[in-house]
Design an enzyme around this catalytic site. Structure first.
Site, PDB file in Angstrom:
ATOM      1  N   GLY A   1     -11.085  91.752  72.865  1.00 48.83           N
ATOM      2  CA  GLY A   1     -11.309  92.615  71.716  1.00 48.83           C
ATOM      3  C   GLY A   1     -10.129  93.474  71.262  1.00 48.83           C
ATOM      4  O   GLY A   1     -10.285  94.316  70.380  1.00 48.83           O
TER       5      GLY A   1
ATOM      6  N   ASP B   1      -7.715  83.600  66.817  1.00 47.99           N
ATOM      7  CA  ASP B   1      -6.738  83.777  67.896  1.00 47.99           C
ATOM      8  C   ASP B   1      -7.209  82.824  68.999  1.00 47.99           C
ATOM      9  O   ASP B   1      -7.943  83.213  69.900  1.00 47.99           O
ATOM     10  CB  ASP B   1      -6.758  85.246  68.339  1.00 47.99           C
ATOM     11  CG  ASP B   1      -5.703  85.560  69.371  1.00 47.99           C
ATOM     12  OD1 ASP B   1      -4.568  85.061  69.236  1.00 47.99           O
ATOM     13  OD2 ASP B   1      -6.007  86.296  70.332  1.00 47.99           O
TER      14      ASP B   1
ATOM     15  N   CYS C   1      -0.990  82.074  71.877  1.00 48.63           N
ATOM     16  CA  CYS C   1       0.108  82.597  72.694  1.00 48.63           C
ATOM     17  C   CYS C   1       0.763  81.413  73.415  1.00 48.63           C
ATOM     18  O   CYS C   1       1.043  81.470  74.605  1.00 48.63           O
ATOM     19  CB  CYS C   1      -0.357  83.685  73.661  1.00 48.63           C
ATOM     20  SG  CYS C   1      -1.666  83.187  74.785  1.00 48.63           S
TER      21      CYS C   1
HETATM   22  N1  SAM Z   1      -8.279  87.839  70.382  1.00 49.16           N
HETATM   23  C1  SAM Z   1      -8.545  88.258  71.749  1.00 49.16           C
HETATM   24  C2  SAM Z   1      -7.865  89.605  71.988  1.00 49.16           C
HETATM   25  O1  SAM Z   1      -6.839  89.867  71.356  1.00 49.16           O
HETATM   26  O2  SAM Z   1      -8.365  90.406  72.779  1.00 49.16           O
HETATM   27  C3  SAM Z   1      -8.114  87.208  72.739  1.00 49.16           C
HETATM   28  C4  SAM Z   1      -8.812  85.887  72.496  1.00 49.16           C
HETATM   29  S1  SAM Z   1      -8.510  84.665  73.744  1.00 49.16           S
HETATM   30  C5  SAM Z   1      -6.987  84.027  73.258  1.00 49.16           C
HETATM   31  C6  SAM Z   1      -9.609  83.398  73.278  1.00 49.16           C
HETATM   32  C7  SAM Z   1     -11.067  83.721  73.517  1.00 49.16           C
HETATM   33  O3  SAM Z   1     -11.852  82.712  72.881  1.00 49.16           O
HETATM   34  C8  SAM Z   1     -11.518  83.708  74.967  1.00 49.16           C
HETATM   35  O4  SAM Z   1     -12.159  84.933  75.268  1.00 49.16           O
HETATM   36  C9  SAM Z   1     -12.525  82.551  75.050  1.00 49.16           C
HETATM   37  O5  SAM Z   1     -13.588  82.797  75.950  1.00 49.16           O
HETATM   38  C10 SAM Z   1     -13.023  82.517  73.622  1.00 49.16           C
HETATM   39  N2  SAM Z   1     -13.580  81.217  73.162  1.00 49.16           N
HETATM   40  C11 SAM Z   1     -13.150  79.982  73.467  1.00 49.16           C
HETATM   41  N3  SAM Z   1     -13.885  79.050  72.817  1.00 49.16           N
HETATM   42  C12 SAM Z   1     -14.799  79.729  72.067  1.00 49.16           C
HETATM   43  C13 SAM Z   1     -15.831  79.330  71.188  1.00 49.16           C
HETATM   44  N4  SAM Z   1     -16.084  78.046  70.946  1.00 49.16           N
HETATM   45  N5  SAM Z   1     -16.574  80.290  70.601  1.00 49.16           N
HETATM   46  C14 SAM Z   1     -16.339  81.596  70.844  1.00 49.16           C
HETATM   47  N6  SAM Z   1     -15.376  82.033  71.679  1.00 49.16           N
HETATM   48  C15 SAM Z   1     -14.603  81.115  72.287  1.00 49.16           C
END
Ligand code: SAM
Length: 294
Positions: A122, A185, A236
């Site tokens: 988040g 992201d 990233c």
């Molecule tokens: N934007 C966040 C931050 O800045 O704190 C970091 C996001 S991280 C790169 C990607 C996130 O996407 C992870 O928490 C993962 O569990 C979630 N995720 C992966 N596939 C997903 C999906 N199909 N639907 C929702 N969330 C998903």
């Protein structure tokens, strides 16, 4: 091979060497541990207040010329801040400099209906709300239960409880929903955040799986955008199959690429015109950004 290069997992080293040629050594040299960086949380505090409190605590810092809320600290580790009121009261959020870029380039505005599609824990969600002056209508979607709970905690602590947090798989979001802006992201291999010597697994399968999911998420994101709406895609990672290839796929679906203009001093790698690939260095993690319009 340099000391750093030798420590990099073979798949990552070979992929980067193949994709970046002469620039590969510059990337390898950037796989280093970076100083603590943070964002002053405008929902609860101000850059001035944070600066004053850091000064009073005897913590030396630099301000970033490209973003008033970004701070880089000297001589501390993250855990040195965990007990401080600034941290426990949510006046700051520990965040890498590169990960502050996607919300800045998405430029959320008051009243806009915004989806943070894969949102936990988040950090960017709260930054989006802060950048809109607390006035954007944000939905933050996360499928992983533990990460969703962490995000809820962070949203509350950062003064962002008005964000509509939804624990679901983004693919299950109703296709009839429409947003002005979307932040994707995306889950990725994390190759841009690698620190030499870490025993992190990188494999062709990991990169392939990420690339497959990223394309599907992009397709879903474009579906959920209003016509003319903007989707900011970020990872990233510096691997092209997760970045340029994903953007190429979005373009094949009819999206338009809106060129991003970097600010002075942002370390960049050569890449697809209009997109930005941040080169890892002693301040920035490797990162990729592209702005798409439906
Ligand atoms: N934007 C966040 C931050 O800045 O704190 C970091 C996001 S991280 C790169 C990607 C996130 O996407 C992870 O928490 C993962 O569990 C979630 N995720 C992966 N596939 C997903 C999906 N199909 N639907 C929702 N969330 C998903």
């Amino acid at each position: 091979m340099s000391d750093i290069t030798e420590q990099i997992p073979a798949f990552l080293r070979e992929s980067i060497a193949r994709e970046y040629g002469g620039e590969a050594e510059k990337i390898f040299a950037g796989f280093v541990r970076r100083p603590v960086t943070l964002r002053a949380n405008a929902l609860k505090s101000s850059a001035e207040e944070v600066g004053e409190e850091l000064f009073c605590a005897g913590i030396s810092f630099e301000r970033m010329p490209w973003y008033r809320d970004a701070f880089l600290l000297h001589g501390v580790r993250e855990h040195d801040l965990w007990e401080r009121a600034l941290y426990t009261e949510g006046k700051i959020y520990l965040q890498s400099l590169s990960s502050m870029l996607p919300p800045l380039f998405l430029a959320p505005e008051a009243g806009e209906n915004i989806l943070d599609m894969t949102a936990a824990p988040g950090g960017k969600t709260t930054q989006l709300l802060a950048l809109s002056g607390g006035k954007a209508l944000i939905t933050a979607c996360e499928k992983d239960g533990a990460r969703f709970e962490r995000m809820k905690f962070n949203l509350l602590r950062q003064g962002a409880a008005r964000v509509n947090a939804v624990k679901t798989d983004a693919f299950k979001l109703d296709d009839f929903l429409r947003f002005d802006k979307i932040l994707l992201d995306a889950p990725c291999s994390g190759s841009g955040t690698y620190v030499a010597g870490e025993s992190k697994g990188f494999s062709p399968q990991l990169a392939e799986n990420c690339a497959r999911v990223q394309k599907k998420l992009l397709q879903k994101g474009l579906k959920l955008l209003k016509k003319g709406g903007i989707l900011l895609y970020s990872t990233c990672s510096v691997l092209k199959e997760e970045n340029e290839e994903a953007v190429g796929f979005a373009l094949s679906l009819g999206a338009k690429l809106l060129p991003l203009s970097p600010f002075e001093g942002l370390p960049l790698l050569k890449g697809m015109e209009g997109t930005l690939t941040v080169c890892p260095n002693e301040q920035f993690e490797g990162f990729f950004l592209a702005k798409l319009q439906k």
